[in-house]
Design a protein around this motif. Structure first.
Motif, PDB file in Angstrom:
ATOM      1  N   GLY A 101     -83.400  10.378 -26.593  1.00  0.00           N
ATOM      2  CA  GLY A 101     -83.116   8.949 -26.495  1.00  0.00           C
ATOM      3  C   GLY A 101     -83.453   8.359 -25.139  1.00  0.00           C
ATOM      4  N   GLY A 102     -84.193   9.085 -24.317  1.00  0.00           N
ATOM      5  CA  GLY A 102     -84.493   8.615 -22.959  1.00  0.00           C
ATOM      6  C   GLY A 102     -85.967   8.692 -22.630  1.00  0.00           C
ATOM      7  N   LYS A 103     -86.264   8.610 -21.325  1.00  0.00           N
ATOM      8  CA  LYS A 103     -87.639   8.566 -20.838  1.00  0.00           C
ATOM      9  C   LYS A 103     -87.821   9.440 -19.609  1.00  0.00           C
ATOM     10  N   LEU A 104     -89.034   9.894 -19.438  1.00  0.00           N
ATOM     11  CA  LEU A 104     -89.506  10.487 -18.194  1.00  0.00           C
ATOM     12  C   LEU A 104     -90.563   9.528 -17.673  1.00  0.00           C
ATOM     13  N   VAL A 105     -90.371   9.022 -16.456  1.00  0.00           N
ATOM     14  CA  VAL A 105     -91.320   8.070 -15.878  1.00  0.00           C
ATOM     15  C   VAL A 105     -91.964   8.713 -14.656  1.00  0.00           C
ATOM     16  N   LEU A 106     -93.296   8.798 -14.681  1.00  0.00           N
ATOM     17  CA  LEU A 106     -94.069   9.221 -13.517  1.00  0.00           C
ATOM     18  C   LEU A 106     -94.729   7.949 -12.993  1.00  0.00           C
ATOM     19  N   SER A 107     -94.453   7.606 -11.730  1.00  0.00           N
ATOM     20  CA  SER A 107     -94.929   6.331 -11.198  1.00  0.00           C
ATOM     21  C   SER A 107     -95.252   6.442  -9.717  1.00  0.00           C
ATOM     22  N   LEU A 108     -96.028   5.482  -9.246  1.00  0.00           N
ATOM     23  CA  LEU A 108     -96.394   5.397  -7.837  1.00  0.00           C
ATOM     24  C   LEU A 108     -95.124   5.348  -6.991  1.00  0.00           C
ATOM     25  N   GLY A 109     -95.014   6.224  -6.001  1.00  0.00           N
ATOM     26  CA  GLY A 109     -93.833   6.286  -5.148  1.00  0.00           C
ATOM     27  C   GLY A 109     -92.693   7.108  -5.726  1.00  0.00           C
ATOM     28  N   GLY A 110     -92.875   7.601  -6.942  1.00  0.00           N
ATOM     29  CA  GLY A 110     -91.843   8.413  -7.602  1.00  0.00           C
ATOM     30  C   GLY A 110     -92.422   9.733  -8.071  1.00  0.00           C
ATOM     31  N   ASN A 111     -91.851  10.259  -9.136  1.00  0.00           N
ATOM     32  CA  ASN A 111     -92.380  11.493  -9.712  1.00  0.00           C
ATOM     33  C   ASN A 111     -93.819  11.246 -10.164  1.00  0.00           C
ATOM     34  N   HIS A 112     -94.681  12.271 -10.013  1.00  0.00           N
ATOM     35  CA  HIS A 112     -96.092  12.095 -10.334  1.00  0.00           C
ATOM     36  C   HIS A 112     -96.780  13.438 -10.516  1.00  0.00           C
ATOM     37  N   LEU A 113     -98.046  13.385 -10.928  1.00  0.00           N
ATOM     38  CA  LEU A 113     -98.896  14.573 -11.016  1.00  0.00           C
ATOM     39  C   LEU A 113     -99.895  14.554  -9.870  1.00  0.00           C
ATOM     40  N   MET A 114    -100.281  15.739  -9.425  1.00  0.00           N
ATOM     41  CA  MET A 114    -101.396  15.871  -8.495  1.00  0.00           C
ATOM     42  C   MET A 114    -102.447  16.745  -9.159  1.00  0.00           C
ATOM     43  N   LEU A 115    -103.632  16.186  -9.362  1.00  0.00           N
ATOM     44  CA  LEU A 115    -104.762  16.914  -9.932  1.00  0.00           C
ATOM     45  C   LEU A 115    -105.586  17.428  -8.766  1.00  0.00           C
ATOM     46  N   MET A 116    -105.768  18.739  -8.695  1.00  0.00           N
ATOM     47  CA  MET A 116    -106.417  19.367  -7.542  1.00  0.00           C
ATOM     48  C   MET A 116    -107.736  20.033  -7.949  1.00  0.00           C
ATOM     49  N   ASP A 117    -108.649  20.116  -6.980  1.00  0.00           N
ATOM     50  CA  ASP A 117    -109.953  20.757  -7.183  1.00  0.00           C
ATOM     51  C   ASP A 117    -110.659  20.172  -8.406  1.00  0.00           C
ATOM     52  N   LEU A 118    -110.873  18.862  -8.342  1.00  0.00           N
ATOM     53  CA  LEU A 118    -111.541  18.152  -9.431  1.00  0.00           C
ATOM     54  C   LEU A 118    -112.992  18.604  -9.572  1.00  0.00           C
ATOM     55  N   LYS A 119    -113.487  18.575 -10.794  1.00  0.00           N
ATOM     56  CA  LYS A 119    -114.889  18.923 -11.025  1.00  0.00           C
ATOM     57  C   LYS A 119    -115.809  17.911 -10.347  1.00  0.00           C
ATOM     58  N   ARG A 120    -115.349  16.647 -10.324  1.00  0.00           N
ATOM     59  CA  ARG A 120    -116.067  15.572  -9.635  1.00  0.00           C
ATOM     60  C   ARG A 120    -115.101  14.413  -9.468  1.00  0.00           C
ATOM     61  N   LYS A 121    -115.446  13.462  -8.626  1.00  0.00           N
ATOM     62  CA  LYS A 121    -114.599  12.293  -8.404  1.00  0.00           C
ATOM     63  C   LYS A 121    -114.650  11.383  -9.641  1.00  0.00           C
ATOM     64  N   PRO A 122    -113.501  11.108 -10.260  1.00  0.00           N
ATOM     65  CA  PRO A 122    -113.514  10.207 -11.418  1.00  0.00           C
ATOM     66  C   PRO A 122    -113.672   8.754 -10.972  1.00  0.00           C
ATOM     67  N   LEU A 123    -114.388   7.981 -11.775  1.00  0.00           N
ATOM     68  CA  LEU A 123    -114.644   6.581 -11.441  1.00  0.00           C
ATOM     69  C   LEU A 123    -113.883   5.660 -12.377  1.00  0.00           C
ATOM     70  N   ALA A 124    -113.508   4.481 -11.870  1.00  0.00           N
ATOM     71  CA  ALA A 124    -112.796   3.489 -12.674  1.00  0.00           C
ATOM     72  C   ALA A 124    -113.580   3.226 -13.957  1.00  0.00           C
ATOM     73  N   GLY A 125    -112.865   3.159 -15.075  1.00  0.00           N
ATOM     74  CA  GLY A 125    -113.482   2.929 -16.371  1.00  0.00           C
ATOM     75  C   GLY A 125    -113.657   4.202 -17.181  1.00  0.00           C
ATOM     76  N   GLU A 126    -113.635   5.358 -16.528  1.00  0.00           N
ATOM     77  CA  GLU A 126    -113.745   6.630 -17.245  1.00  0.00           C
ATOM     78  C   GLU A 126    -112.376   7.024 -17.812  1.00  0.00           C
ATOM     79  N   LYS A 127    -112.394   8.060 -18.643  1.00  0.00           N
ATOM     80  CA  LYS A 127    -111.142   8.631 -19.151  1.00  0.00           C
ATOM     81  C   LYS A 127    -111.144  10.130 -18.874  1.00  0.00           C
ATOM     82  N   VAL A 128    -109.961  10.622 -18.520  1.00  0.00           N
ATOM     83  CA  VAL A 128    -109.746  12.043 -18.260  1.00  0.00           C
ATOM     84  C   VAL A 128    -108.714  12.529 -19.276  1.00  0.00           C
ATOM     85  N   SER A 129    -108.984  13.653 -19.903  1.00  0.00           N
ATOM     86  CA  SER A 129    -108.055  14.191 -20.897  1.00  0.00           C
ATOM     87  C   SER A 129    -107.040  15.118 -20.222  1.00  0.00           C
ATOM     88  N   LEU A 130    -105.743  14.839 -20.452  1.00  0.00           N
ATOM     89  CA  LEU A 130    -104.666  15.690 -19.955  1.00  0.00           C
ATOM     90  C   LEU A 130    -103.902  16.251 -21.145  1.00  0.00           C
TER      91      LEU A 130
END
Length: 155
Positions: A101-130
């Motif tokens: 009945g609740g939520k998990l919120v990952l947000s700027l300045g709060g809880n978040h993910l860090m994606l490390m050692d990217l294959k390449r720099k993602p650009l605005a407009g693209e989609k990344v599958s998680l």
């Protein structure tokens, strides 16, 4: 009065017990006893660096059972770590609760993910599958849009 047939009585009891068991299973699976998860608002701001990015989203649990986000994977990053932020201090987290009945919120300045050692720099407009992995719930694969640097939801 007719005599009771013991074989017939046993069959009737077995059928009755089977129906009762099926009804109990149906009640458990058709109600809101399981975690029911939905991911919304996912995004990755276009990163400044080519090898590291942050990820944000909300997981809503409308079910009756808590779930726990235990890890996130992607073919786009060699590793993804979860971070909690308390009093401005960031720490690696092993998991995040998604309460019934609740939520998990990952947000700027709060809880978040860090994606490390990217294959390449993602650009605005693209989609990344998680792929989000949970204890007590099935994994969820999310197509996450890359937003322009400085993007803030709702603004």
């Amino acid at each position: 009065m007719s005599p009771v047939n013991p074989v017939g009585r046993r069959q009737a009891l077995a059928v009755g017990a089977s129906l009762l068991a099926l009804t109990a299973v149906g009640a458990c699976s058709s109600g809101h006893s399981a975690a029911e998860l939905k991911v919304t608002g996912a995004y990755i701001p276009q990163p400044a660096l080519a090898d590291m990015a942050a990820g944000y989203f909300t997981v809503t649990n409308t079910g009756g059972t808590d779930a726990t986000l235990t890890s996130v994977t992607s073919g786009f990053a060699a590793s993804i770590t979860m971070h909690s932020t308390t009093d401005g201090r960031m720490r690696t987290a092993d998991s995040f609760a998604v309460p019934a009945g609740g939520k998990l919120v990952l947000s700027l300045g709060g809880n978040h993910l860090m994606l490390m050692d990217l294959k390449r720099k993602p650009l605005a407009g693209e989609k990344v599958s998680l792929k989000l992995h949970f204890r007590d719930a099935d994994p969820i694969t999310v197509p996450v849009p890359v937003k322009p640097a400085g993007y803030q939801p709702g603004k």
